[in-house]
Design a protein around this motif. Structure first.
Motif, mmCIF file in Angstrom:
data_model
loop_
_atom_site.group_PDB
_atom_site.id
_atom_site.type_symbol
_atom_site.label_atom_id
_atom_site.label_comp_id
_atom_site.label_asym_id
_atom_site.label_seq_id
_atom_site.Cartn_x
_atom_site.Cartn_y
_atom_site.Cartn_z
ATOM 1 N N VAL A 59 10.537 -10.857 0.512
ATOM 2 C CA VAL A 59 10.430 -9.689 -0.367
ATOM 3 C C VAL A 59 11.361 -8.602 0.140
ATOM 4 O O VAL A 59 11.732 -8.579 1.307
ATOM 5 C CB VAL A 59 8.993 -9.121 -0.430
ATOM 6 C CG1 VAL A 59 8.037 -10.104 -1.060
ATOM 7 C CG2 VAL A 59 8.514 -8.675 0.915
ATOM 8 N N VAL A 60 11.700 -7.699 -0.767
ATOM 9 C CA VAL A 60 12.504 -6.549 -0.385
ATOM 10 C C VAL A 60 11.558 -5.361 -0.249
ATOM 11 O O VAL A 60 10.883 -4.980 -1.211
ATOM 12 C CB VAL A 60 13.596 -6.245 -1.438
ATOM 13 C CG1 VAL A 60 14.357 -4.988 -1.074
ATOM 14 C CG2 VAL A 60 14.529 -7.436 -1.581
ATOM 15 N N LYS A 120 7.404 0.679 5.123
ATOM 16 C CA LYS A 120 6.323 0.096 4.320
ATOM 17 C C LYS A 120 5.823 -1.206 4.952
ATOM 18 O O LYS A 120 4.620 -1.431 5.054
ATOM 19 C CB LYS A 120 6.794 -0.161 2.887
ATOM 20 C CG LYS A 120 5.699 -0.715 1.990
ATOM 21 C CD LYS A 120 6.155 -0.851 0.555
ATOM 22 C CE LYS A 120 5.007 -1.330 -0.317
ATOM 23 N NZ LYS A 120 5.393 -1.429 -1.717
ATOM 24 N N VAL A 121 6.752 -2.048 5.376
ATOM 25 C CA VAL A 121 6.382 -3.313 6.012
ATOM 26 C C VAL A 121 5.566 -3.039 7.271
ATOM 27 O O VAL A 121 4.509 -3.644 7.481
ATOM 28 C CB VAL A 121 7.626 -4.165 6.345
ATOM 29 C CG1 VAL A 121 7.245 -5.377 7.190
ATOM 30 C CG2 VAL A 121 8.330 -4.597 5.076
ATOM 31 N N SER A 122 6.027 -2.103 8.097
ATOM 32 C CA SER A 122 5.316 -1.774 9.335
ATOM 33 C C SER A 122 3.915 -1.246 9.059
ATOM 34 O O SER A 122 2.957 -1.613 9.745
ATOM 35 C CB SER A 122 6.108 -0.749 10.151
ATOM 36 O OG SER A 122 7.308 -1.310 10.612
ATOM 37 N N THR A 123 3.788 -0.399 8.036
ATOM 38 C CA THR A 123 2.489 0.172 7.678
ATOM 39 C C THR A 123 1.522 -0.917 7.226
ATOM 40 O O THR A 123 0.375 -0.971 7.676
ATOM 41 C CB THR A 123 2.646 1.230 6.571
ATOM 42 O OG1 THR A 123 3.479 2.284 7.057
ATOM 43 C CG2 THR A 123 1.313 1.801 6.135
ATOM 44 N N VAL A 124 1.982 -1.797 6.349
ATOM 45 C CA VAL A 124 1.123 -2.867 5.839
ATOM 46 C C VAL A 124 0.816 -3.877 6.942
ATOM 47 O O VAL A 124 -0.327 -4.329 7.084
ATOM 48 C CB VAL A 124 1.742 -3.542 4.595
ATOM 49 C CG1 VAL A 124 0.919 -4.741 4.145
ATOM 50 C CG2 VAL A 124 1.880 -2.534 3.451
ATOM 51 N N LEU A 125 1.806 -4.209 7.756
ATOM 52 C CA LEU A 125 1.590 -5.141 8.866
ATOM 53 C C LEU A 125 0.563 -4.581 9.850
ATOM 54 O O LEU A 125 -0.333 -5.299 10.295
ATOM 55 C CB LEU A 125 2.912 -5.439 9.576
ATOM 56 C CG LEU A 125 2.838 -6.373 10.787
ATOM 57 C CD1 LEU A 125 2.239 -7.722 10.423
ATOM 58 C CD2 LEU A 125 4.224 -6.531 11.398
ATOM 59 N N LEU A 167 3.960 -8.542 -0.926
ATOM 60 C CA LEU A 167 4.249 -8.144 0.447
ATOM 61 C C LEU A 167 3.213 -8.733 1.400
ATOM 62 O O LEU A 167 3.566 -9.258 2.462
ATOM 63 C CB LEU A 167 4.293 -6.619 0.572
ATOM 64 C CG LEU A 167 4.585 -6.058 1.962
ATOM 65 C CD1 LEU A 167 5.886 -6.609 2.530
ATOM 66 C CD2 LEU A 167 4.619 -4.530 1.909
ATOM 67 N N VAL A 168 1.961 -8.684 1.030
ATOM 68 C CA VAL A 168 0.897 -9.247 1.870
ATOM 69 C C VAL A 168 1.119 -10.743 2.072
ATOM 70 O O VAL A 168 1.027 -11.253 3.189
ATOM 71 C CB VAL A 168 -0.498 -8.966 1.262
ATOM 72 C CG1 VAL A 168 -1.582 -9.767 1.966
ATOM 73 C CG2 VAL A 168 -0.808 -7.483 1.303
#
Length: 107
Positions: free
Chosen positions: A76-77, A82-87, A39-40
């Motif tokens: 990635v799926v 989750k994407v928003s949190t990591v971004l 994801l990163v």
């Protein structure tokens, strides 16, 4: 650490390219150690490649993302939350590294 001149940051890629590379690399490595590396990497390649760092006398360093950043992610799926949190964490890490690399204090 380099002597930082806000006026020279207007042409950041000509004046501060090595420092920018270092800040982004440090942020990537820290994020890669903490979060899902796939994801990163996808965020790095598909969202942050179109981001732009800026400097403001009052705000310090900040990163401007492209429009609809989570929609850009196709490698990635992952759910949007989750994407928003990591971004969000990644952008904060980049901004922190920019402050550290350039030796500019944050309030």
């Amino acid at each position: 650490m380099t002597d930082f001149d806000p006026a020279k940051f207007e042409d950041k890629y000509a004046n501060y390219f090595p420092e920018l590379q270092k800040a982004y690399k440090n942020a990537f490595e820290r994020m890669n150690d903490t979060y899902d590396s796939e994801l990163v990497h996808a965020i790095d390649q598909q969202i942050l490649d179109e981001s732009e760092p800026f400097y403001d006398e009052r705000e310090g360093f900040y990163v401007e993302l492209p429009a609809d950043p989570t929609d850009r992610l196709t490698a990635v799926v992952a759910d949007d939350e989750k994407v928003s949190t990591v971004l969000e964490a990644y952008v904060a890490e980049i901004e922190s590294e920019l402050h550290r690399v350039f030796g500019v204090e944050t309030e």
